[in-house]
Design an enzyme around this catalytic site. Structure first.
Site, PDB file in Angstrom:
ATOM      1  N   CYS A  87      45.259  73.737  14.288  1.00 39.72           N
ATOM      2  CA  CYS A  87      45.133  72.906  13.048  1.00 39.72           C
ATOM      3  C   CYS A  87      43.964  72.127  12.989  1.00 39.72           C
ATOM      4  O   CYS A  87      43.697  71.438  13.932  1.00 39.72           O
ATOM      5  CB  CYS A  87      46.515  72.059  12.742  1.00 39.72           C
ATOM      6  SG  CYS A  87      46.192  70.877  11.307  1.00 39.72           S
TER       7      CYS A  87
ATOM      8  N   THR B  56      42.528  70.162  10.613  1.00 40.77           N
ATOM      9  CA  THR B  56      42.595  68.825  10.171  1.00 40.77           C
ATOM     10  C   THR B  56      43.311  67.914  11.422  1.00 40.77           C
ATOM     11  O   THR B  56      42.957  66.854  11.638  1.00 40.77           O
ATOM     12  CB  THR B  56      43.309  68.502   8.941  1.00 40.77           C
ATOM     13  OG1 THR B  56      44.723  69.299   8.787  1.00 40.77           O
ATOM     14  CG2 THR B  56      42.684  68.844   7.568  1.00 40.77           C
TER      15      THR B  56
ATOM     16  N   GLU C  42      52.861  71.460  12.043  1.00 37.80           N
ATOM     17  CA  GLU C  42      52.251  71.396  10.745  1.00 37.80           C
ATOM     18  C   GLU C  42      53.615  71.388   9.951  1.00 37.80           C
ATOM     19  O   GLU C  42      54.409  71.955   9.720  1.00 37.80           O
ATOM     20  CB  GLU C  42      51.521  72.804  10.354  1.00 37.80           C
ATOM     21  CG  GLU C  42      50.148  72.681  11.179  1.00 37.80           C
ATOM     22  CD  GLU C  42      49.141  73.638  10.375  1.00 37.80           C
ATOM     23  OE1 GLU C  42      48.926  73.391   9.078  1.00 37.80           O
ATOM     24  OE2 GLU C  42      48.620  74.294  10.951  1.00 37.80           O
ATOM     25  N   ARG C  43      53.118  70.144   8.926  1.00 37.82           N
ATOM     26  CA  ARG C  43      54.137  70.192   7.846  1.00 37.82           C
ATOM     27  C   ARG C  43      54.129  71.322   7.044  1.00 37.82           C
ATOM     28  O   ARG C  43      53.354  71.906   6.491  1.00 37.82           O
ATOM     29  CB  ARG C  43      53.466  69.057   6.789  1.00 37.82           C
ATOM     30  CG  ARG C  43      54.319  68.596   5.738  1.00 37.82           C
ATOM     31  CD  ARG C  43      53.815  67.449   4.955  1.00 37.82           C
ATOM     32  NE  ARG C  43      52.375  67.661   4.507  1.00 37.82           N
ATOM     33  CZ  ARG C  43      51.530  67.131   3.719  1.00 37.82           C
ATOM     34  NH1 ARG C  43      52.040  65.821   3.016  1.00 37.82           N
ATOM     35  NH2 ARG C  43      50.361  67.361   3.220  1.00 37.82           N
TER      36      ARG C  43
ATOM     37  N   ASN D  14      45.439  80.179  13.865  1.00 39.66           N
ATOM     38  CA  ASN D  14      46.168  79.946  12.786  1.00 39.66           C
ATOM     39  C   ASN D  14      46.040  80.647  11.488  1.00 39.66           C
ATOM     40  O   ASN D  14      44.900  80.824  10.974  1.00 39.66           O
ATOM     41  CB  ASN D  14      45.446  78.342  12.339  1.00 39.66           C
ATOM     42  CG  ASN D  14      46.136  77.498  11.310  1.00 39.66           C
ATOM     43  OD1 ASN D  14      45.667  76.510  10.786  1.00 39.66           O
ATOM     44  ND2 ASN D  14      47.340  77.992  10.960  1.00 39.66           N
TER      45      ASN D  14
ATOM     46  N   CYS E 263      43.050  72.532   4.479  1.00 36.06           N
ATOM     47  CA  CYS E 263      43.247  73.255   6.020  1.00 36.06           C
ATOM     48  C   CYS E 263      41.995  73.565   6.437  1.00 36.06           C
ATOM     49  O   CYS E 263      40.992  74.445   5.811  1.00 36.06           O
ATOM     50  CB  CYS E 263      43.973  74.376   5.860  1.00 36.06           C
ATOM     51  SG  CYS E 263      44.233  75.455   7.424  1.00 36.06           S
ATOM     52  N   GLY E 264      41.577  72.967   7.608  1.00 34.52           N
ATOM     53  CA  GLY E 264      40.109  73.098   8.241  1.00 34.52           C
ATOM     54  C   GLY E 264      40.013  74.740   8.684  1.00 34.52           C
ATOM     55  O   GLY E 264      38.851  75.410   8.489  1.00 34.52           O
ATOM     56  N   ASN E 265      41.138  75.161   9.285  1.00 36.28           N
ATOM     57  CA  ASN E 265      41.040  76.679   9.733  1.00 36.28           C
ATOM     58  C   ASN E 265      40.658  77.464   8.707  1.00 36.28           C
ATOM     59  O   ASN E 265      39.849  78.520   8.853  1.00 36.28           O
ATOM     60  CB  ASN E 265      42.127  77.002  10.617  1.00 36.28           C
ATOM     61  CG  ASN E 265      42.123  76.266  11.801  1.00 36.28           C
ATOM     62  OD1 ASN E 265      41.070  76.257  12.694  1.00 36.28           O
ATOM     63  ND2 ASN E 265      43.176  75.786  12.578  1.00 36.28           N
TER      64      ASN E 265
ATOM     65  N   ASN F  82      51.802  76.549   2.272  1.00 31.86           N
ATOM     66  CA  ASN F  82      52.559  76.842   3.611  1.00 31.86           C
ATOM     67  C   ASN F  82      53.398  77.867   3.368  1.00 31.86           C
ATOM     68  O   ASN F  82      54.166  78.418   2.389  1.00 31.86           O
ATOM     69  CB  ASN F  82      52.982  75.458   4.106  1.00 31.86           C
ATOM     70  CG  ASN F  82      52.011  74.352   4.262  1.00 31.86           C
ATOM     71  OD1 ASN F  82      51.190  74.635   5.136  1.00 31.86           O
ATOM     72  ND2 ASN F  82      52.406  73.182   3.734  1.00 31.86           N
TER      73      ASN F  82
ATOM     74  N   ASN G  68      52.135  65.998   9.223  1.00 32.95           N
ATOM     75  CA  ASN G  68      51.679  66.767  10.264  1.00 32.95           C
ATOM     76  C   ASN G  68      51.880  65.823  11.591  1.00 32.95           C
ATOM     77  O   ASN G  68      51.171  64.950  11.631  1.00 32.95           O
ATOM     78  CB  ASN G  68      50.197  67.265  10.235  1.00 32.95           C
ATOM     79  CG  ASN G  68      50.039  68.011   8.693  1.00 32.95           C
ATOM     80  OD1 ASN G  68      50.683  69.310   8.737  1.00 32.95           O
ATOM     81  ND2 ASN G  68      49.506  67.419   7.783  1.00 32.95           N
TER      82      ASN G  68
END
Length: 275
Positions: free
Chosen positions: A216, A218, A207-208, A15, A77-79, A68, A184
């Site tokens: 992703c 989350t 992903e939205r 990601n 965004c976790g990543n 985005n 998402n």
């Protein structure tokens, strides 16, 4: 007048985002920059743009704003948050091994796992999942084959033997009328049965605002929560995405979801901005 902005491209399990330190560079129109710079043919190429800044409040150390590839701003965004932890530490901006990151979905705590001054992986306290009210909202609009989970941003998780449906159904579901803010979408398949150890779940993500992405954070959290809720898995899961594996723990002690995974530098560069 055109000027150059230094950026760093990083990825978490594939990601990939463009990271800019806004403590050094001003990005007055981040949505436009995200669209232009994320273009794989005319720009740098990425899933979006991440801006790192100083925190305006004492409860956090730094801020993250993420845009985005279509220019829309994401809540979390976790990543990207893991990559920020690695960036801040290895670029010498902090010596903290625990970093409080202010996002649009609240303050997230990053725990850096360091060996020989290298951040090997990062654990992010993703907070509590939000479930019931929105799930009822979705069911009332005819979507009852999936599970809605909010991890600071909305996710709809569908369990299926064919995770490749993401290519056919991802965009349709992102824009479904049940999701007025879009959503998402995850397609997930449990590869091993629930047991005391981690359950392995294969997941693909739409992903939205970005489309199919290699991972992703989350989305991995939402998948793990949905699997536990539907008794397909326990509270500890390994989520296998196209770009790599994230370890997710949904702790009973505080109801928080903890995500652990890698973060990697790709390259540094300069890009010209006319702003």
């Amino acid at each position: 007048m055109a000027h150059k902005i230094r950026f760093t491209k990083m990825h978490g399990c594939g990601n990939d985002y463009i990271y800019v330190n806004t403590m050094e560079y001003d990005i007055p129109n981040p949505s436009e920059a995200a669209i232009a710079w994320s273009d794989h043919h005319k720009g740098v190429g990425s899933d979006g743009l991440v801006l790192i800044g100083s925190s305006p409040v004492p409860e956090a150390d730094y801020t993250m704003h993420i845009y985005n590839a279509d220019g829309s701003e994401a809540m979390m965004c976790g990543n990207a948050s893991r990559c920020i932890g690695k960036y801040l530490y290895e670029r010498g901006l902090t010596d903290k091994r625990e970093i409080r990151l202010l996002t649009l979905s609240g303050v997230k705590t990053l725990q850096l796992h360091i060996s020989h001054d290298i951040v090997e992986c990062v654990t992010v306290d993703m907070g509590e999942p939000v479930l019931e009210d929105e799930a009822q909202f979705i069911s009332s609009r005819g979507l009852n084959k999936g599970v809605f989970v909010s991890m600071g941003n909305p996710h709809y998780v569908i369990f299926t033997d064919n995770v490749d449906l993401v290519g056919e159904m991802g965009r349709i579901l992102e824009y479904h009328p049940a999701f007025p803010q879009r959503c998402n979408i995850e397609f997930a398949h449990v590869l091993s049965p629930s047991q005391e150890g981690s359950t392995t779940i294969r997941t693909r993500v739409w992903e939205r605002g970005s489309g199919i992405t290699l991972a992703c954070g989350t989305g991995a959290c939402a998948t793990a929560v949905a699997a536990c809720m539907t008794r397909r898995a326990g509270r500890t899961n390994d989520i296998v995405m196209d770009g790599g594996t994230l370890h997710i723990e949904w702790r009973e002690s505080d109801n928080h979801v903890y995500m652990t995974g890698p973060a990697e530098f790709v390259f540094d560069g300069e890009i010209e901005s006319s702003e």
